[in-house]
Design a protein around this motif. Structure first.
Motif, PDB file in Angstrom:
ATOM      1  N   ASN A   1      20.235 -28.175   3.610  1.00 25.39           N
ATOM      2  CA  ASN A   1      20.083 -28.650   4.998  1.00 25.39           C
ATOM      3  C   ASN A   1      19.487 -30.055   5.027  1.00 25.39           C
ATOM      4  OD1 ASN A   1      21.156 -26.398   6.251  1.00 25.39           O
ATOM      5  ND2 ASN A   1      19.178 -25.414   6.542  1.00 25.39           N
ATOM      6  N   ASP A   2      18.469 -30.284   4.198  1.00 26.42           N
ATOM      7  CA  ASP A   2      17.856 -31.615   4.123  1.00 26.42           C
ATOM      8  C   ASP A   2      18.864 -32.642   3.626  1.00 26.42           C
ATOM      9  OD1 ASP A   2      15.508 -30.503   5.013  1.00 26.42           O
ATOM     10  OD2 ASP A   2      14.498 -30.544   3.057  1.00 26.42           O
ATOM     11  N   GLN A   3      19.687 -32.237   2.655  1.00 23.63           N
ATOM     12  CA  GLN A   3      20.714 -33.132   2.126  1.00 23.63           C
ATOM     13  C   GLN A   3      21.725 -33.490   3.214  1.00 23.63           C
ATOM     14  OE1 GLN A   3      23.642 -31.454  -0.584  1.00 23.63           O
ATOM     15  NE2 GLN A   3      23.529 -33.321  -1.844  1.00 23.63           N
ATOM     16  N   SER A   4      22.135 -32.517   3.982  1.00 26.47           N
ATOM     17  CA  SER A   4      23.097 -32.742   5.054  1.00 26.47           C
ATOM     18  C   SER A   4      22.530 -33.701   6.100  1.00 26.47           C
ATOM     19  CB  SER A   4      23.473 -31.417   5.706  1.00 26.47           C
ATOM     20  OG  SER A   4      24.333 -31.621   6.779  1.00 26.47           O
ATOM     21  N   PHE A   5      21.288 -33.484   6.498  1.00 25.42           N
ATOM     22  CA  PHE A   5      20.639 -34.359   7.475  1.00 25.42           C
ATOM     23  C   PHE A   5      20.546 -35.784   6.928  1.00 25.42           C
ATOM     24  CE2 PHE A   5      16.854 -36.448   9.146  1.00 25.42           C
ATOM     25  CZ  PHE A   5      17.134 -36.429  10.505  1.00 25.42           C
ATOM     26  N   MET A   6      20.130 -35.899   5.660  1.00 30.42           N
ATOM     27  CA  MET A   6      19.966 -37.214   5.051  1.00 30.42           C
ATOM     28  C   MET A   6      21.299 -37.950   4.957  1.00 30.42           C
ATOM     29  SD  MET A   6      18.930 -38.246   1.197  1.00 30.42           S
ATOM     30  CE  MET A   6      20.477 -37.502   0.719  1.00 30.42           C
ATOM     31  N   GLU A   7      22.356 -37.266   4.545  1.00 33.99           N
ATOM     32  CA  GLU A   7      23.667 -37.907   4.429  1.00 33.99           C
ATOM     33  C   GLU A   7      24.173 -38.357   5.801  1.00 33.99           C
ATOM     34  OE1 GLU A   7      25.111 -38.943   1.705  1.00 33.99           O
ATOM     35  OE2 GLU A   7      23.663 -37.977   0.390  1.00 33.99           O
ATOM     36  N   GLY A   8      23.881 -37.571   6.822  1.00 35.06           N
ATOM     37  CA  GLY A   8      24.235 -37.975   8.189  1.00 35.06           C
ATOM     38  C   GLY A   8      23.485 -39.220   8.615  1.00 35.06           C
ATOM     39  N   ARG A   9      22.211 -39.290   8.258  1.00 36.31           N
ATOM     40  CA  ARG A   9      21.408 -40.470   8.591  1.00 36.31           C
ATOM     41  C   ARG A   9      21.927 -41.696   7.841  1.00 36.31           C
ATOM     42  NH1 ARG A   9      18.837 -43.268  12.368  1.00 36.31           N
ATOM     43  NH2 ARG A   9      17.149 -44.501  11.518  1.00 36.31           N
ATOM     44  N   ILE A  10      22.323 -41.533   6.590  1.00 37.58           N
ATOM     45  CA  ILE A  10      22.880 -42.641   5.808  1.00 37.58           C
ATOM     46  C   ILE A  10      24.129 -43.179   6.489  1.00 37.58           C
ATOM     47  CG2 ILE A  10      24.098 -43.215   3.658  1.00 37.58           C
ATOM     48  CD1 ILE A  10      22.015 -41.433   2.205  1.00 37.58           C
ATOM     49  N   ILE A  11      25.017 -42.283   6.915  1.00 37.03           N
ATOM     50  CA  ILE A  11      26.251 -42.698   7.596  1.00 37.03           C
ATOM     51  C   ILE A  11      25.920 -43.447   8.884  1.00 37.03           C
ATOM     52  CG2 ILE A  11      28.279 -41.830   8.849  1.00 37.03           C
ATOM     53  CD1 ILE A  11      28.411 -39.605   6.639  1.00 37.03           C
ATOM     54  N   THR A  12      24.964 -42.915   9.649  1.00 33.32           N
ATOM     55  CA  THR A  12      24.553 -43.552  10.903  1.00 33.32           C
ATOM     56  C   THR A  12      24.005 -44.953  10.652  1.00 33.32           C
ATOM     57  OG1 THR A  12      24.066 -41.415  11.922  1.00 33.32           O
ATOM     58  CG2 THR A  12      22.996 -43.339  12.895  1.00 33.32           C
TER      59      THR A  12
END
Length: 159
Positions: free
Chosen positions: A55-66
């Motif tokens: 879950n943390d990885q998913s959130f972080m990857e989304g933030r990177i894309i943003t």
């Protein structure tokens, strides 16, 4: 200014670039290590450490894309040719709330930099929109949830 363009101060651009670099170079490794450790515990169906790390990885990857999208559309407000005659992104403004006769200072920044606790307001906020292009002595009317607020623009400085 293009509709897709994001205007930032130099400080705001640097802050986003540093966050992106930290996410890519440090946080990714930390989460990968957590996932590897959690996998070593076995059965992934009921492995809360694994699910938390994913879950943390998913959130972080989304933030990177943003952040990458924001930085690709970003333009730094040109402070080199800054004049203190009108409000723009990169201005520090001192306002007088005409109802309560109270002075307040705001920094006009891009939406990604806005932080009410640091008195940084976005040029897209109701007050920010009302201030853009105004000069010292202007009376600013802002419609807020509590009603109409009137300010007098007392001073404009560069960040």
């Amino acid at each position: 200014m293009s509709k897709n363009e994001i205007i930032l101060t130099r400080e705001g651009m640097l802050k986003l670039e540093l966050e992106l670099d930290d996410l890519k170079s440090v946080k990714r490794k930390e989460i990968a290590s957590r996932i590897k450790t959690a996998i070593s515990y076995g059965d992934l169906k009921e492995n809360s450490e694994y699910h938390s790390a994913k879950n943390d990885q998913s959130f972080m990857e989304g933030r990177i894309i943003t952040l990458e999208k924001m930085l690709n559309k970003a333009r730094v407000a040109d402070s080199d040719s800054f004049d203190n005659t009108t409000v723009r992104v990169g201005s520090i403004v001192i306002l007088n709330d005409l109802e309560v006769s109270e002075k307040i200072e705001y920094r006009i920044v891009g939406p990604a930099e806005a932080d009410v606790f640091e008195n940084k307001i976005s040029y897209e906020s109701p007050l920010g929109k009302s201030l853009m292009g105004k000069s010292v002595g202007s009376i600013i009317d802002v419609i807020a949830p509590m009603g109409l607020i009137k300010y007098e623009l007392l001073e404009i400085r560069a960040i």
